[in-house]
Design an enzyme around this catalytic site. Sequence first.
Site, mmCIF file in Angstrom:
data_model
loop_
_atom_site.group_PDB
_atom_site.id
_atom_site.type_symbol
_atom_site.label_atom_id
_atom_site.label_comp_id
_atom_site.label_asym_id
_atom_site.label_seq_id
_atom_site.Cartn_x
_atom_site.Cartn_y
_atom_site.Cartn_z
ATOM 1 N N LYS A 283 0.845 -1.186 0.000
ATOM 2 C CA LYS A 283 0.000 0.000 0.000
ATOM 3 C C LYS A 283 0.886 1.244 0.000
ATOM 4 O O LYS A 283 1.844 1.341 0.764
ATOM 5 C CB LYS A 283 -0.897 -0.018 1.250
ATOM 6 C CG LYS A 283 -2.159 0.802 1.130
ATOM 7 C CD LYS A 283 -3.106 0.522 2.284
ATOM 8 C CE LYS A 283 -4.398 1.306 2.117
ATOM 9 N NZ LYS A 283 -5.334 1.072 3.236
ATOM 10 N N GLU A 367 -19.235 -5.627 10.122
ATOM 11 C CA GLU A 367 -20.112 -4.862 11.011
ATOM 12 C C GLU A 367 -21.222 -5.707 11.622
ATOM 13 O O GLU A 367 -21.562 -5.535 12.798
ATOM 14 C CB GLU A 367 -20.708 -3.673 10.247
ATOM 15 C CG GLU A 367 -19.711 -2.606 9.863
ATOM 16 C CD GLU A 367 -18.954 -2.910 8.576
ATOM 17 O OE1 GLU A 367 -18.056 -2.124 8.219
ATOM 18 O OE2 GLU A 367 -19.263 -3.937 7.935
ATOM 19 N N ARG A 395 -25.087 -2.240 7.526
ATOM 20 C CA ARG A 395 -24.760 -3.640 7.257
ATOM 21 C C ARG A 395 -25.090 -4.544 8.438
ATOM 22 O O ARG A 395 -25.071 -5.764 8.316
ATOM 23 C CB ARG A 395 -23.284 -3.751 6.882
ATOM 24 C CG ARG A 395 -22.935 -2.994 5.605
ATOM 25 C CD ARG A 395 -21.463 -2.651 5.503
ATOM 26 N NE ARG A 395 -20.607 -3.804 5.353
ATOM 27 C CZ ARG A 395 -20.320 -4.388 4.196
ATOM 28 N NH1 ARG A 395 -20.830 -3.915 3.074
ATOM 29 N NH2 ARG A 395 -19.522 -5.422 4.134
#
Length: 614
Positions: A283, A367, A395
């Site tokens: 990343k 979640e 969610r």
Amino acid sequence: MTKELYQYDFPEDLKTMDIRQLELLACGIRDFLIDKVSKTGGHLASNLGVVELTIALHKVFESPRDKIIWDVGHQSYVHKILTGRSKDFDRLRQMGGISGFPKTKESEHDVYETGHSSTSVSAAAGLAAARDLRGEDYEVVAVIGDGSMTGGMAFEALNNLGTLKSKVIVVLNDNGMSISRNIGGLSQHLSKLRTSDSYLKAKKAIKKTIRRIPRIGEDVSAGLGHMKDRVKYALLSGGVIFEELGFTYLGPVDGHNLSELLDVMEVARHVSGPVMIHVITQKGKGYRTAEKNPNKFHGIGPFDPETGIVKEKSSLTYSKVFGETMAALGEEHSDLVAVSAAMCDATGLRAFADKYPDRFYDVGIAEAHGVTFAAGLARAGIKPVAAIYSSFLQRGYDQLIEDVCLQNLPVVFAIDRAGIVGADGETHHGIFDLSYLRTMPNMTVLTPASGGQLVSLLRYALKLNSPAAIRYPRGGCTLDEAEAEKEFDGKNQRLADGRHLDIWAVGPMKDTAVKVRNLLAERNIDAGVVCVMQVKPLELSCLKQDLPMVTLEDNLLAGGFGEGISACTGACVLRFGWPDQFIEHGSCEELYRKYGLDAETITERICEYLERKA
């Protein structure tokens, strides 16, 4: 590179480029991304990490005939560049400009819209099933990050795909580990061997021949199968789970080596059935500042590309106030714990996590699990506070009802990024929470208008023996110590009396209400203002039956606070909130103006309303 990015005819020009040209293109794209995102803000580190991967995808596959789906979608900037949109990057995430996420209305190359995690494999499975039903011939590729694999929906889709046997290529973009060249080279060699036509034909022929041996054929074949499994577990332990789900596993592959990427994708194209390509990336690759601090550059505002310093002045935010308060409350409550869904730093919980590591739980991008996990903690007598973005808490809707509210468990939900959030657009605006939370029995919904009120309401919520949700916006706030220390009594707060009407403002809309009151005063209209700190249960001690009522909320009008007031009182209420549609990206100020939620437009509408009423 001999040309500017916008001068290429992408993705067609990729097909004629050699490895050296592709490597130069990767360097040019990184420079372009750093330059553009430093001016507009956006998701930088994740896009720098997938430059070579995206080039390889568009080199090997024929978009838009072949379908490429980006999980979450914030890493699709390179994809947009390679599908002819580099000229639009000056208005990235700006109102009227291109989105920071895939949008089908933007380009035929954006085949599926994503913005939340762990959805790409399910969508790819559906596209592949439709392709198979129609007898069509094209590839479906889902690119999913290792973080998104913590979401249960991703594994549900992998399990389903293994059963369907539909051809889908899943690219696992793993930026959470380093790659070992020796292991990677061996694995690539074995992957090519295992998927070559000659190997597959030989394996089938040998198995068929052995089974024909009288009496012992089946037993020998089964024994060889067990031996094969032992070898597979010994040599390919990283891919066993995918193999067991019915995938052909390829990798790990160096995600910044174009030759390796192109080779493995060509292999994947010729494999029947579902394929998993395991790609290792870094990343922030190519921008040292982002490599050192990828979390900071995951989503960042405009910054100085030379130093990496964000240009906006830092200010006190609701998230910071929440985090600091949690760290302080941890000393007072030994049974207080914090739950995060892969958003420790963004929700402000880093201080709590560092101070109380044994009382901090990061459940990953899951979640629904996080909500029920918190319910389990509460059932056992612990005090859980779950900090989740408003749009992500959607969610866990069923879990909120079934696992928390039905059992009346004292879980506190710190709902960050409530209301509109600006440049991230439709998938990230938190404008639905009041509507769905208001429908849940046993739930208390609290809405601070300042940092001080957030502190007070958090203390209040922890004293309740029932579910509570505190929703607050992204961005800056004030913190008055006296306000923070004031004990909330469960009643809304009247800020001003008025002779002609009352304005009830939910949470941070209080500031707009005060501006409207001042603008109305210039027209000799005297308006009262009530700061709504508790949306549910409806608290009406400030209600004046004889005055027209106006409500302001940073939520959908449908099912929102104003609708609740109207239903409860039977009064005709002039309601201000978001219309029944998805709100596009843009700055908050621009969106407020466009949809009539700025002080000036509200003032005009109130004046028109009073004239009609007169």
